[in-house]
Design an enzyme around this catalytic site. Sequence first.
Site, PDB file in Angstrom:
ATOM      1  N   ASP A   1       0.878  -1.179   0.124  1.00 12.27           N
ATOM      2  CA  ASP A   1       0.077   0.142   0.017  1.00 12.27           C
ATOM      3  C   ASP A   1       0.856   1.039  -0.343  1.00 12.27           C
ATOM      4  O   ASP A   1       2.147   1.364   0.468  1.00 12.27           O
ATOM      5  CB  ASP A   1      -0.977   0.188   1.246  1.00 12.27           C
ATOM      6  CG  ASP A   1       0.023   0.080   2.676  1.00 12.27           C
ATOM      7  OD1 ASP A   1       0.865  -1.076   2.913  1.00 12.27           O
ATOM      8  OD2 ASP A   1      -0.732   0.427   3.735  1.00 12.27           O
TER       9      ASP A   1
ATOM     10  N   GLU B   1      -0.020  -1.197   5.967  1.00 15.13           N
ATOM     11  CA  GLU B   1       1.278  -0.048   7.165  1.00 15.13           C
ATOM     12  C   GLU B   1       0.600   0.895   6.569  1.00 15.13           C
ATOM     13  O   GLU B   1       0.728   1.387   8.307  1.00 15.13           O
ATOM     14  CB  GLU B   1       2.067  -0.649   6.179  1.00 15.13           C
ATOM     15  CG  GLU B   1       3.690  -0.680   7.315  1.00 15.13           C
ATOM     16  CD  GLU B   1       3.784   0.948   7.223  1.00 15.13           C
ATOM     17  OE1 GLU B   1       4.702   1.588   8.072  1.00 15.13           O
ATOM     18  OE2 GLU B   1       3.247   1.372   5.617  1.00 15.13           O
TER      19      GLU B   1
END
Length: 376
Positions: free
Chosen positions: A76, A135
């Site tokens: 991400d 994250e």
Amino acid sequence: MSIIDPVDLATKLISVPSVTPARGAVFDVVDEALSALGFTVHRFTLGAAPDGPTENMVAIREAGPGPHFGFAGHLDVVPAGEGWSGDPFSARIEDGRLIGRGANDMKSAIASMVAAVASIEQRRGTLSFLITGDEEGYATYGTPRIIDWLNERGIRPDMILIGEPTSELRLGDTVKIGRRGSVNMWLSVPGTQGHVAYPHKADNPVGALARIIAELDALHLDDGTDVFPPSNLEFTGLGTPTHASNVIPGEATAQLNIRFNNLQRGSELVERVTAIAQAIDSRANVRARISGEAFLTPPGELYDLVVGAIREETGEAPALSTSGGTSDGRFLVQLCPVVDFGLPNATMHKLDESAGVEDIRALARIYRRIVDKVVG
């Protein structure tokens, strides 16, 4: 053994938008690459908005008895924002740098990990990839759920290397051997809304909140340690529900963050802030979210492997640091020793985020040296 150019793979990853929480196509790229290298790939998606849905991946390749070495990271990225010189999700190379959202944090590192394991002959032990799609967010359905998945199956790595961009001026000059903890808190003090000309008919909460802020701003938490800086409290927001100049607000709010070392615990800091606030105004409310506790990996085999590989490849003698933000090491340290090491971090989260093409390839060679010593 296979040859994978980490720059080519990073380009493919960057060109798949994956703003946190991520899932789907960006995982397909890594899945395809690892499956072709003999890894058994497990993917699972959990949760719902606002913290999900989040996809996670655990990929494992075994070659008999021996140590289990894990690579960890995230696919991400943060939102691109406005002002890029080109499409942030169409990777391009200019002046020797790969440009695109995630080039620095941390799709290039994941590409380097894949390239590293492709180029070695694994003679023993286990290699794994622990990859999350959340994250950059709250990680509610991210790495903690990967740990659950591993624990349910009795799988436990002996050491984990996270590919966060830790280097400062040059590749290999800094390795993160621990991270500070982080806790966000939201303070609110209730009052009674009213007209400023009739203060006796209202109850203004701003004064009480101001006294709470002053007390907390003067709070001395600790002096730090040999490896951690002092814990630090910073206010990050103030507000009232009304913006009219002639209205006493019915509530006053503030938000703060504490980055703390291993002398503190998140829950204890929440209790301390709550006690200070309620001593000034018993109606004060504190809501908190602990992002992670401080952790430190003690010297040992993982230290030696990472530092040795960096020296062999670059000649650098890396500084061992606990500075900077948090990483998913705050969760993974529950399993085994964890170290963060990756690219120079000057452009992470910035417009025109980038990474040096030669740095990406050198990072893959460093990772290769590490895993070859463990399972080669």
